[in-house]
Enzyme design. Structure first.
Site, PDB file in Angstrom:
ATOM      1  N   ASP A  22       0.843  -1.196   0.000  1.00  0.00           N
ATOM      2  CA  ASP A  22       0.000   0.000   0.000  1.00  0.00           C
ATOM      3  C   ASP A  22       0.877   1.244   0.000  1.00  0.00           C
ATOM      4  O   ASP A  22       1.002   1.935   1.012  1.00  0.00           O
ATOM      5  CB  ASP A  22      -0.946  -0.021   1.217  1.00  0.00           C
ATOM      6  CG  ASP A  22      -1.912  -1.192   1.145  1.00  0.00           C
ATOM      7  OD1 ASP A  22      -2.342  -1.530   0.027  1.00  0.00           O
ATOM      8  OD2 ASP A  22      -2.221  -1.776   2.193  1.00  0.00           O
ATOM      9  N   LYS A  44       0.674  -8.105  -2.772  1.00  0.00           N
ATOM     10  CA  LYS A  44      -0.670  -7.635  -3.124  1.00  0.00           C
ATOM     11  C   LYS A  44      -0.579  -6.228  -3.693  1.00  0.00           C
ATOM     12  O   LYS A  44      -0.049  -5.317  -3.060  1.00  0.00           O
ATOM     13  CB  LYS A  44      -1.576  -7.625  -1.891  1.00  0.00           C
ATOM     14  CG  LYS A  44      -2.960  -7.044  -2.180  1.00  0.00           C
ATOM     15  CD  LYS A  44      -3.934  -7.330  -1.061  1.00  0.00           C
ATOM     16  CE  LYS A  44      -4.056  -6.204  -0.058  1.00  0.00           C
ATOM     17  NZ  LYS A  44      -4.787  -5.028  -0.558  1.00  0.00           N
ATOM     18  N   ASP A  71      -5.635  -6.841  -6.157  1.00  0.00           N
ATOM     19  CA  ASP A  71      -6.810  -6.601  -5.309  1.00  0.00           C
ATOM     20  C   ASP A  71      -7.565  -5.373  -5.805  1.00  0.00           C
ATOM     21  O   ASP A  71      -7.421  -4.286  -5.248  1.00  0.00           O
ATOM     22  CB  ASP A  71      -6.293  -6.410  -3.873  1.00  0.00           C
ATOM     23  CG  ASP A  71      -7.378  -6.089  -2.869  1.00  0.00           C
ATOM     24  OD1 ASP A  71      -8.550  -6.402  -3.131  1.00  0.00           O
ATOM     25  OD2 ASP A  71      -7.043  -5.522  -1.804  1.00  0.00           O
ATOM     26  N   LYS A  73     -11.010  -5.493  -6.372  1.00  0.00           N
ATOM     27  CA  LYS A  73     -12.399  -5.614  -5.884  1.00  0.00           C
ATOM     28  C   LYS A  73     -13.402  -5.188  -6.950  1.00  0.00           C
ATOM     29  O   LYS A  73     -14.176  -4.233  -6.763  1.00  0.00           O
ATOM     30  CB  LYS A  73     -12.593  -4.784  -4.607  1.00  0.00           C
ATOM     31  CG  LYS A  73     -11.709  -5.228  -3.445  1.00  0.00           C
ATOM     32  CD  LYS A  73     -12.071  -4.512  -2.157  1.00  0.00           C
ATOM     33  CE  LYS A  73     -11.260  -4.967  -0.969  1.00  0.00           C
ATOM     34  NZ  LYS A  73      -9.832  -4.649  -1.031  1.00  0.00           N
ATOM     35  N   ASP A  76     -19.254  -4.795 -11.173  1.00  0.00           N
ATOM     36  CA  ASP A  76     -19.877  -4.147 -12.325  1.00  0.00           C
ATOM     37  C   ASP A  76     -20.812  -5.162 -12.986  1.00  0.00           C
ATOM     38  O   ASP A  76     -20.976  -6.278 -12.466  1.00  0.00           O
ATOM     39  CB  ASP A  76     -18.782  -3.663 -13.304  1.00  0.00           C
ATOM     40  CG  ASP A  76     -19.200  -2.412 -14.069  1.00  0.00           C
ATOM     41  OD1 ASP A  76     -20.364  -2.374 -14.542  1.00  0.00           O
ATOM     42  OD2 ASP A  76     -18.385  -1.478 -14.191  1.00  0.00           O
ATOM     43  N   THR A 128     -14.962  -5.102   6.178  1.00  0.00           N
ATOM     44  CA  THR A 128     -14.858  -5.111   7.646  1.00  0.00           C
ATOM     45  C   THR A 128     -15.067  -3.720   8.240  1.00  0.00           C
ATOM     46  O   THR A 128     -15.206  -3.570   9.446  1.00  0.00           O
ATOM     47  CB  THR A 128     -13.491  -5.674   8.114  1.00  0.00           C
ATOM     48  OG1 THR A 128     -12.482  -5.081   7.312  1.00  0.00           O
ATOM     49  CG2 THR A 128     -13.434  -7.163   7.994  1.00  0.00           C
ATOM     50  N   ARG A 189      -1.835  -8.981  12.917  1.00  0.00           N
ATOM     51  CA  ARG A 189      -0.789  -8.241  13.631  1.00  0.00           C
ATOM     52  C   ARG A 189       0.064  -9.212  14.425  1.00  0.00           C
ATOM     53  O   ARG A 189      -0.479 -10.076  15.108  1.00  0.00           O
ATOM     54  CB  ARG A 189      -1.413  -7.206  14.596  1.00  0.00           C
ATOM     55  CG  ARG A 189      -2.038  -5.999  13.901  1.00  0.00           C
ATOM     56  CD  ARG A 189      -0.998  -5.171  13.168  1.00  0.00           C
ATOM     57  NE  ARG A 189      -1.577  -4.083  12.390  1.00  0.00           N
ATOM     58  CZ  ARG A 189      -1.919  -4.142  11.104  1.00  0.00           C
ATOM     59  NH1 ARG A 189      -1.764  -5.268  10.427  1.00  0.00           N
ATOM     60  NH2 ARG A 189      -2.408  -3.091  10.483  1.00  0.00           N
ATOM     61  N   GLY A 218       0.059  -5.857   5.852  1.00  0.00           N
ATOM     62  CA  GLY A 218       0.555  -4.626   5.259  1.00  0.00           C
ATOM     63  C   GLY A 218       1.599  -3.968   6.116  1.00  0.00           C
ATOM     64  O   GLY A 218       2.775  -4.360   6.137  1.00  0.00           O
ATOM     65  N   ARG A 219       1.154  -2.958   6.868  1.00  0.00           N
ATOM     66  CA  ARG A 219       2.083  -2.101   7.601  1.00  0.00           C
ATOM     67  C   ARG A 219       3.094  -2.786   8.522  1.00  0.00           C
ATOM     68  O   ARG A 219       4.238  -2.328   8.589  1.00  0.00           O
ATOM     69  CB  ARG A 219       1.278  -1.027   8.356  1.00  0.00           C
ATOM     70  CG  ARG A 219       0.720   0.009   7.390  1.00  0.00           C
ATOM     71  CD  ARG A 219      -0.429   0.778   7.972  1.00  0.00           C
ATOM     72  NE  ARG A 219      -1.612  -0.070   8.137  1.00  0.00           N
ATOM     73  CZ  ARG A 219      -2.779   0.366   8.591  1.00  0.00           C
ATOM     74  NH1 ARG A 219      -2.910   1.638   8.941  1.00  0.00           N
ATOM     75  NH2 ARG A 219      -3.808  -0.444   8.686  1.00  0.00           N
TER      76      ARG A 219
END
Ligand code: C5P
Length: 236
Positions: A22, A44, A71, A73, A76, A128, A189, A218-219
Site C-alpha cells: 500500500d 498484493k 486486489d 475488488k 460491475d 470489515t 498483527r 501490510g504495515r
C-alpha cells in the site's frame, strides 16, 4: 540441522503471507519487492498502486519471482467484469477479487474466465469497515457475520475459489465451507505490535490455526525498518 529445519518451516509459512504494497510510488514498491525477493511471500497490488503504475509493475514483480494478488475488488455488470478480467489475465496475476454483491451471474462468468487462464478468483463478502447499522442503511437486514456466510455460499455456488474475510471469521467459514475453500484474511498483527487502524486483529499463528489459507499483512512489514526481517519475525 535443527536451524535448517526451522528455516524451511518459516519459508513454507512465508508462502502463506501476502504483503500488501500500500504505497503510492512505483519506486517504493519496487524497493520493497527487491527487499522481500526470495522469501517466498506473495505481493498484493491494490487500487492505490495500480492507479499509479498499472500492470507494468505487476510484470516486474513477476520477473522477481513473486506470486501476485491483484486486489481491485471488481463490481460491475457481468460483461464488463468478464471483459476486464480477460485483459488482467494476460498479465502476471495469480489471484484477483470481486465483490460478491455483484451477484451470481457476475461471479460465475468471472470464475469461467479466470479458471480458463489457470488463475484464481475470490470474493469480497462484507467490508470489515461496515457494521450492522451500515448494512441496514444499504438495505441488508442481516448481521455482518450472517451476511458474510450468505455471500460466501453464493460465491462457492458460482465457482469462486474462496473469499476475503476477517481472520476472526476464519474458523466459522472453514467449518461451513470445508478444506478446499480459500480464506484470504487481513487484520493480521504480530503478537505485541501496534494495531494501527485495524480494530479486530489476530496474530499470524492464530489466523493459520483458525483456518486462514493466506494472511494479508501490510504495515507490520512495509513500514518496518527492515521489512524482510519483519516478515520472518511474524512467526516469532
Ligand atoms: O497494513 P495492514 O496490515 O492493515 O493492511 C491490510 C491490507 O488488507 C490493506 O491492503 C487493506 O486494504 C486490506 N484489507 C483490510 N480489511 C479488509 C479488506 C482488505 O485491511 N476487510
Amino acid at each position: 540441522m535443527m536451524e535448517r529445519d526451522e528455516r524451511k518451516m518459516t519459508d513454507a509459512q512465508n508462502e502463506k503471507v501476502i504483503v500488501a504494497l500500500d504505497v503510492d510510488s512505483p519506486e517504493d514498491a519496487l524497493a520493497l519487492a527487491r527487499n522481500l525477493q526470495g522469501t517466498g511471500c506473495w505481493l498484493k497490488v491494490g487500487l492505490e498502486l495500480y492507479a499509479v503504475s498499472g500492470l507494468k509493475l505487476v510484470d516486474e514483480f513477476k520477473e522477481l519471482g513473486f506470486s501476485i494478488f491483484l486486489d481491485l475488488k471488481l463490481h460491475d455488470i457481468p460483461t464488463t467484469v468478464e471483459r476486464t478480467l480477460r485483459v488482467l489475465m494476460k498479465a502476471g496475476v495469480d489471484l484477483v477479487d470481486l465483490h460478491c454483491s455483484g451477484g451470481y451471474e457476475m461471479m460465475a462468468r468471472a470464475a469461467e474466465v479466470v479458471h480458463a487462464a489457470g488463475k484464481k478468483v475470490i470474493g469480497v463478502t462484507v467490508l470489515t469497515s461496515m457494521d450492522e447499522e451500515d448494512l441496514q442503511a444499504v438495505g441488508v437486514n442481516a448481521t455482518p457475520a450472517a451476511q458474510v456466510v450468505n455471500l460466501a455460499r453464493l460465491a462457492k455456488k458460482a465457482g469462486l475459489d474462496g473469499v476475503v474475510a476477517s481472520a476472526q471469521e476464519s474458523a466459522l467459514l472453514r467449518q461451513a465451507f470445508g478444506p478446499g475453500f480459500l480464506l484470504v484474511t487481513p487484520g493480521i498483527r504480530p503478537a505485541g505490535s501496534t494495531a494501527n487502524d485495524q480494530v479486530r486483529v489476530v496474530t499470524p499463528r492464530e489466523a493459520l490455526a483458525a483456518g486462514s489459507s493466506y494472511l494479508v499483512v501490510g504495515r507490520p512489514v512495509t513500514r518496518a525498518e527492515d521489512p524482510r526481517q519483519a516478515l520472518f519475525d511474524l512467526w516469532k
